[in-house]
Design a protein around this motif. Structure first.
Motif, PDB file in Angstrom:
ATOM      1  N   ASN A 152     -60.160  79.715 -18.481  1.00 23.05           N
ATOM      2  CA  ASN A 152     -59.797  78.517 -19.230  1.00 23.05           C
ATOM      3  C   ASN A 152     -60.842  78.223 -20.286  1.00 23.05           C
ATOM      4  O   ASN A 152     -62.005  78.638 -20.177  1.00 23.05           O
ATOM      5  CB  ASN A 152     -59.594  77.322 -18.295  1.00 23.05           C
ATOM      6  CG  ASN A 152     -60.860  76.904 -17.588  1.00 23.05           C
ATOM      7  OD1 ASN A 152     -61.746  76.302 -18.177  1.00 23.05           O
ATOM      8  ND2 ASN A 152     -60.968  77.225 -16.308  1.00 23.05           N
ATOM      9  N   THR A 183     -55.327  81.223 -19.013  1.00 24.94           N
ATOM     10  CA  THR A 183     -54.616  82.489 -18.849  1.00 24.94           C
ATOM     11  C   THR A 183     -54.181  82.663 -17.395  1.00 24.94           C
ATOM     12  O   THR A 183     -54.798  82.124 -16.476  1.00 24.94           O
ATOM     13  CB  THR A 183     -55.471  83.700 -19.286  1.00 24.94           C
ATOM     14  OG1 THR A 183     -56.608  83.821 -18.430  1.00 24.94           O
ATOM     15  CG2 THR A 183     -55.902  83.565 -20.734  1.00 24.94           C
ATOM     16  N   GLN A 210     -47.988  74.846 -12.788  1.00 25.72           N
ATOM     17  CA  GLN A 210     -47.311  73.610 -13.193  1.00 25.72           C
ATOM     18  C   GLN A 210     -46.978  72.734 -11.993  1.00 25.72           C
ATOM     19  O   GLN A 210     -47.000  71.516 -12.095  1.00 25.72           O
ATOM     20  CB  GLN A 210     -46.016  73.928 -13.954  1.00 25.72           C
ATOM     21  CG  GLN A 210     -46.216  74.560 -15.305  1.00 25.72           C
ATOM     22  CD  GLN A 210     -46.944  73.659 -16.271  1.00 25.72           C
ATOM     23  OE1 GLN A 210     -46.761  72.456 -16.289  1.00 25.72           O
ATOM     24  NE2 GLN A 210     -47.794  74.256 -17.089  1.00 25.72           N
ATOM     25  N   VAL A 267     -47.333  72.239 -26.255  1.00 23.12           N
ATOM     26  CA  VAL A 267     -47.654  73.426 -25.476  1.00 23.12           C
ATOM     27  C   VAL A 267     -47.094  74.657 -26.171  1.00 23.12           C
ATOM     28  O   VAL A 267     -45.938  74.656 -26.628  1.00 23.12           O
ATOM     29  CB  VAL A 267     -47.057  73.324 -24.047  1.00 23.12           C
ATOM     30  CG1 VAL A 267     -47.312  74.604 -23.257  1.00 23.12           C
ATOM     31  CG2 VAL A 267     -47.595  72.107 -23.323  1.00 23.12           C
ATOM     32  N   TYR A 268     -47.924  75.698 -26.231  1.00 26.70           N
ATOM     33  CA  TYR A 268     -47.490  76.997 -26.718  1.00 26.70           C
ATOM     34  C   TYR A 268     -47.797  78.009 -25.622  1.00 26.70           C
ATOM     35  O   TYR A 268     -48.956  78.192 -25.256  1.00 26.70           O
ATOM     36  CB  TYR A 268     -48.234  77.404 -27.999  1.00 26.70           C
ATOM     37  CG  TYR A 268     -47.956  76.510 -29.180  1.00 26.70           C
ATOM     38  CD1 TYR A 268     -46.821  76.690 -29.946  1.00 26.70           C
ATOM     39  CD2 TYR A 268     -48.829  75.489 -29.508  1.00 26.70           C
ATOM     40  CE1 TYR A 268     -46.563  75.873 -31.021  1.00 26.70           C
ATOM     41  CE2 TYR A 268     -48.575  74.653 -30.594  1.00 26.70           C
ATOM     42  CZ  TYR A 268     -47.447  74.851 -31.343  1.00 26.70           C
ATOM     43  OH  TYR A 268     -47.188  74.041 -32.409  1.00 26.70           O
ATOM     44  N   ASP A 269     -46.768  78.645 -25.083  1.00 27.84           N
ATOM     45  CA  ASP A 269     -46.943  79.699 -24.084  1.00 27.84           C
ATOM     46  C   ASP A 269     -46.689  81.044 -24.749  1.00 27.84           C
ATOM     47  O   ASP A 269     -45.789  81.167 -25.582  1.00 27.84           O
ATOM     48  CB  ASP A 269     -45.975  79.526 -22.917  1.00 27.84           C
ATOM     49  CG  ASP A 269     -46.356  78.372 -22.007  1.00 27.84           C
ATOM     50  OD1 ASP A 269     -47.524  77.960 -22.010  1.00 27.84           O
ATOM     51  OD2 ASP A 269     -45.481  77.883 -21.280  1.00 27.84           O
ATOM     52  N   ALA A 288     -46.052  84.995 -15.690  1.00 25.20           N
ATOM     53  CA  ALA A 288     -45.306  83.763 -15.963  1.00 25.20           C
ATOM     54  C   ALA A 288     -45.052  83.006 -14.659  1.00 25.20           C
ATOM     55  O   ALA A 288     -45.048  81.772 -14.644  1.00 25.20           O
ATOM     56  CB  ALA A 288     -43.987  84.088 -16.661  1.00 25.20           C
ATOM     57  N   HIS A 297     -51.441  80.090 -21.880  1.00 21.10           N
ATOM     58  CA  HIS A 297     -50.871  78.737 -21.928  1.00 21.10           C
ATOM     59  C   HIS A 297     -51.822  77.906 -22.790  1.00 21.10           C
ATOM     60  O   HIS A 297     -52.973  77.686 -22.405  1.00 21.10           O
ATOM     61  CB  HIS A 297     -50.793  78.219 -20.485  1.00 21.10           C
ATOM     62  CG  HIS A 297     -50.298  76.836 -20.304  1.00 21.10           C
ATOM     63  ND1 HIS A 297     -49.007  76.452 -20.590  1.00 21.10           N
ATOM     64  CD2 HIS A 297     -50.921  75.729 -19.821  1.00 21.10           C
ATOM     65  CE1 HIS A 297     -48.858  75.167 -20.273  1.00 21.10           C
ATOM     66  NE2 HIS A 297     -50.011  74.706 -19.815  1.00 21.10           N
ATOM     67  N   THR A 298     -51.357  77.504 -23.964  1.00 23.90           N
ATOM     68  CA  THR A 298     -52.194  76.756 -24.900  1.00 23.90           C
ATOM     69  C   THR A 298     -51.622  75.358 -25.062  1.00 23.90           C
ATOM     70  O   THR A 298     -50.437  75.201 -25.351  1.00 23.90           O
ATOM     71  CB  THR A 298     -52.240  77.465 -26.274  1.00 23.90           C
ATOM     72  OG1 THR A 298     -52.633  78.823 -26.074  1.00 23.90           O
ATOM     73  CG2 THR A 298     -53.211  76.778 -27.202  1.00 23.90           C
ATOM     74  N   VAL A 299     -52.479  74.365 -24.841  1.00 22.82           N
ATOM     75  CA  VAL A 299     -52.035  72.975 -24.857  1.00 22.82           C
ATOM     76  C   VAL A 299     -52.909  72.185 -25.822  1.00 22.82           C
ATOM     77  O   VAL A 299     -54.135  72.316 -25.799  1.00 22.82           O
ATOM     78  CB  VAL A 299     -52.143  72.337 -23.451  1.00 22.82           C
ATOM     79  CG1 VAL A 299     -51.534  70.942 -23.440  1.00 22.82           C
ATOM     80  CG2 VAL A 299     -51.512  73.224 -22.399  1.00 22.82           C
ATOM     81  N   GLN A 319     -48.062  80.992 -13.820  1.00 22.24           N
ATOM     82  CA  GLN A 319     -48.122  79.805 -14.675  1.00 22.24           C
ATOM     83  C   GLN A 319     -47.167  78.733 -14.169  1.00 22.24           C
ATOM     84  O   GLN A 319     -47.500  77.556 -14.172  1.00 22.24           O
ATOM     85  CB  GLN A 319     -47.820  80.181 -16.131  1.00 22.24           C
ATOM     86  CG  GLN A 319     -48.139  79.099 -17.131  1.00 22.24           C
ATOM     87  CD  GLN A 319     -47.028  78.088 -17.321  1.00 22.24           C
ATOM     88  OE1 GLN A 319     -45.864  78.332 -17.009  1.00 22.24           O
ATOM     89  NE2 GLN A 319     -47.377  76.938 -17.827  1.00 22.24           N
ATOM     90  N   GLN A 320     -46.004  79.118 -13.696  1.00 22.14           N
ATOM     91  CA  GLN A 320     -45.066  78.136 -13.148  1.00 22.14           C
ATOM     92  C   GLN A 320     -45.622  77.505 -11.877  1.00 22.14           C
ATOM     93  O   GLN A 320     -45.501  76.298 -11.669  1.00 22.14           O
ATOM     94  CB  GLN A 320     -43.700  78.767 -12.867  1.00 22.14           C
ATOM     95  CG  GLN A 320     -42.671  77.760 -12.391  1.00 22.14           C
ATOM     96  CD  GLN A 320     -42.492  76.586 -13.361  1.00 22.14           C
ATOM     97  OE1 GLN A 320     -42.235  76.774 -14.538  1.00 22.14           O
ATOM     98  NE2 GLN A 320     -42.646  75.358 -12.873  1.00 22.14           N
TER      99      GLN A 320
END
Length: 108
Positions: free
Chosen positions: A45, A69, A80, A101-103, A73, A10-12, A76-77
């Motif tokens: 992170n 990381t 959130q 955001v790039y996932d 998925a 997860h890149t922000v 990651q949810q």
């Protein structure tokens, strides 16, 4: 040190409203680190700032980057939806003008 998990990244990227304000930067960094220290789902992170770019293909327009990381998925949810993430957004969203955001899921 935790091992990087290639299952889900997860890149922000954050653009602060006042990127030259030491107070805004300190507030953002403190809130972000508190969030990451209390996340039940983030495996690894990295918090970064853009370096002086020497090539035209490098976009250094952002103020901060975050790479986190996860084992899946689903994890990651859950991240959130967890309370530390929601508190970070509540504390810091007033500081930024833009977030991208790039996932990514690992290829293997």
């Amino acid at each position: 040190m935790k091992t990087f998990d290639p299952a889900f990244a997860h890149t922000v990227y954050f653009w602060l409203k006042n990127p030259d304000s030491p107070e805004d930067r300190e507030s953002f960094e403190t809130s972000l680190q508190k969030f990451l220290d209390n996340s039940a789902y983030a495996k690894t992170n990295f918090i970064g700032k853009p370096p002086k770019a020497s090539r035209d293909v490098v976009d250094g327009s952002f103020t901060y980057s975050l790479i986190v990381t996860f084992e899946s998925a689903e994890a990651q949810q859950n991240y959130q939806d967890e309370a530390p993430h929601k508190l970070f957004i509540e504390e810091s969203s007033k500081l930024w003008t833009k977030v991208i955001v790039y996932d990514s899921k690992g290829v293997n």
